[in-house]
Design a protein around this motif. Structure first.
Motif, mmCIF file in Angstrom:
data_model
loop_
_atom_site.group_PDB
_atom_site.id
_atom_site.type_symbol
_atom_site.label_atom_id
_atom_site.label_comp_id
_atom_site.label_asym_id
_atom_site.label_seq_id
_atom_site.Cartn_x
_atom_site.Cartn_y
_atom_site.Cartn_z
ATOM 1 N N ARG A 8 0.890 -1.616 -0.331
ATOM 2 C CA ARG A 8 -0.059 -0.007 0.097
ATOM 3 C C ARG A 8 0.902 1.207 -0.104
ATOM 4 O O ARG A 8 0.672 1.751 -0.447
ATOM 5 C CB ARG A 8 -0.757 -0.329 1.195
ATOM 6 C CG ARG A 8 -2.104 1.086 1.085
ATOM 7 C CD ARG A 8 -2.772 1.046 2.533
ATOM 8 N NE ARG A 8 -1.918 0.900 3.319
ATOM 9 C CZ ARG A 8 -2.252 -0.239 4.330
ATOM 10 N NH1 ARG A 8 -2.975 -1.951 3.753
ATOM 11 N NH2 ARG A 8 -1.309 0.022 5.545
ATOM 12 N N ALA A 9 2.140 1.344 0.857
ATOM 13 C CA ALA A 9 2.928 2.361 0.922
ATOM 14 C C ALA A 9 3.769 2.512 -0.163
ATOM 15 O O ALA A 9 3.730 3.619 -0.501
ATOM 16 C CB ALA A 9 3.495 2.773 2.144
ATOM 17 N N SER A 10 4.105 1.455 -1.164
ATOM 18 C CA SER A 10 3.925 1.948 -2.099
ATOM 19 C C SER A 10 3.316 2.353 -3.970
ATOM 20 O O SER A 10 3.917 3.072 -4.353
ATOM 21 C CB SER A 10 4.991 -0.193 -2.881
ATOM 22 O OG SER A 10 4.262 -0.634 -2.856
ATOM 23 N N GLY A 11 1.970 2.815 -3.706
ATOM 24 C CA GLY A 11 1.038 3.281 -4.065
ATOM 25 C C GLY A 11 0.243 2.504 -5.218
ATOM 26 O O GLY A 11 -0.636 2.683 -5.584
ATOM 27 N N GLN A 12 0.153 1.130 -4.748
ATOM 28 C CA GLN A 12 -0.188 0.500 -5.079
ATOM 29 C C GLN A 12 -1.804 -0.196 -4.980
ATOM 30 O O GLN A 12 -2.442 -0.224 -3.462
ATOM 31 C CB GLN A 12 0.206 -0.936 -5.719
ATOM 32 C CG GLN A 12 1.637 -0.976 -5.824
ATOM 33 C CD GLN A 12 1.935 -0.293 -7.056
ATOM 34 O OE1 GLN A 12 1.288 -1.046 -8.260
ATOM 35 N NE2 GLN A 12 3.011 0.231 -7.416
ATOM 36 N N THR A 13 -2.512 -0.438 -5.069
ATOM 37 C CA THR A 13 -4.078 -0.533 -4.543
ATOM 38 C C THR A 13 -4.374 -2.279 -4.553
ATOM 39 O O THR A 13 -3.948 -2.773 -5.069
ATOM 40 C CB THR A 13 -5.334 -0.697 -6.194
ATOM 41 O OG1 THR A 13 -5.352 0.946 -6.607
ATOM 42 C CG2 THR A 13 -6.679 -0.457 -5.677
ATOM 43 N N LEU A 14 -4.501 -2.372 -3.328
ATOM 44 C CA LEU A 14 -4.747 -4.063 -3.000
ATOM 45 C C LEU A 14 -5.794 -4.562 -3.151
ATOM 46 O O LEU A 14 -7.113 -4.388 -2.398
ATOM 47 C CB LEU A 14 -3.698 -3.833 -1.639
ATOM 48 C CG LEU A 14 -2.499 -3.125 -0.985
ATOM 49 C CD1 LEU A 14 -2.573 -3.590 0.702
ATOM 50 C CD2 LEU A 14 -1.794 -4.237 -1.890
ATOM 51 N N THR A 15 -6.369 -4.830 -3.929
ATOM 52 C CA THR A 15 -7.771 -5.299 -4.640
ATOM 53 C C THR A 15 -8.393 -6.173 -3.914
ATOM 54 O O THR A 15 -8.920 -6.384 -3.222
ATOM 55 C CB THR A 15 -7.688 -5.563 -5.764
ATOM 56 O OG1 THR A 15 -6.745 -4.667 -6.449
ATOM 57 C CG2 THR A 15 -9.182 -5.892 -6.230
#
Length: 309
Positions: free
Chosen positions: A2-9
């Motif tokens: 999450r901190a890396s900018g990805q969406t945790l789907t």
């Protein structure tokens, strides 16, 4: 992630209750009832596979078949043959697959590679990688050989990966001594033969005081990394001769995920290729064979096979 900018789907686990608890803590949008449902979801671009080692390649292949990029926990496979199978599928699909090692994504590792490439160490005389720790839980998969347990799989893979990346030389032969507890190696010490009569050493253990270190000695200088493998959010120092290079705390896991996402988008080449994973698996195979057979195991260059003698 999450901190890396990805969406945790979405997340899936063997237990729906466990998946729900993990999703709540980590911030996933939803859970899926099983692994295949997650792979079939059209709104997911990439997956992280954090299963036991024996499940890595089968589920990575399924993920590629479902059109997903794959970031897979280390070690990538149970043997080099499995890596070869995965490479064939990856080449056919054109999707990205990377083994989730964090050490190459810490700035100290880039610094060490630059030092080695610059010749500041002189001619290499010795290299050593150590990763020792203690695991007490009897129900941990690390104590199950069929699931990829043991010191060499769990910790030795770090040592082999780092040595291959830094030395940039093929391993010609391997020798090993192993101490077993039940069905798994609790401690493995290894010797890796390099071209020109040189060698590198490694040690890993699941039942020792916690120590990690990587050192390289050349004709001109000695280099030491006191924390080469797990330095998340802590400062690090690399010593080269009398010089001390200091690094502020960073999160290499976050940096790895950012890099993998960029590679999945086609923006950068993968920093850790499947060719590296294959070379590493070949060395692990040779160490296991040497430990079991009690004699040096030779790696046949380019073939992915080993023989004793």
């Amino acid at each position: 992630m999450r901190a890396s900018g990805q969406t945790l789907t979405a997340v899936a686990a063997r237990s729906g209750q466990r998946a729900a608890a993990y999703a709540a803590v980590e911030g996933f949008e939803r859970t899926e009832p099983d692994y295949q449902s997650l792979l079939d979801a059209p709104d997911i671009d990439a997956v992280y596979i954090g299963l036991t080692t024996d499940a890595h390649v089968p589920w990575s292949i399924r993920a590629l078949g479902a059109g997903k990029h794959v970031l897979c926990e280390k070690p990538l496979a149970m043997n080099a043959g499995e890596v070869g199978q995965l490479m064939a599928v990856q080449q056919r699909t054109g999707l990205q697959v990377m083994e989730a090692f964090i050490h190459p994504f810490h700035p100290q590792f880039d610094f060490v590679r630059e030092v080695v490439a610059s010749g500041r160490l002189g001619e290499l005389r010795a290299a050593n990688a150590v990763f020792l720790s203690r695991f007490e839980a009897a129900d941990n998969f690390r104590w199950n050989r069929e699931h990829g347990g043991g010191a060499l799989f769990d910790l030795g893979c770090y040592c082999v990966s780092a040595l291959l990346l830094l030395l940039e030389q093929p391993v010609v032969w391997a020798d090993a001594q192993q101490e077993f507890l039940g069905e798994v190696d609790v401690t493995t010490t290894g010797l890796l033969g390099l071209p020109g009569g040189r060698a590198a050493t490694l040690a890993c253990s699941l039942q020792a005081a916690t120590v990690q270190q990587l050192s390289m000695t050349g004709s001109a200088a000695h280099l030491v990394m006191p924390h080469p493998f797990s330095s998340i959010d802590s400062s690090a120092t690399v010593t080269v001769g009398e010089h001390h290079e200091h690094f502020a705390p960073v999160n290499p896991y976050q940096r790895m995920v950012v890099h993998f996402a960029a590679a999945a988008r086609g923006e950068v080449p993968l920093k850790l290729s499947l060719a590296h994973s294959l070379a590493q698996a070949q060395v692990l195979d040779a160490l296991f064979r040497a430990g079991a057979g009690g004699q040096r195991t030779w790696l046949v260059a380019g073939s992915g096979t080993t023989h004793e003698g």
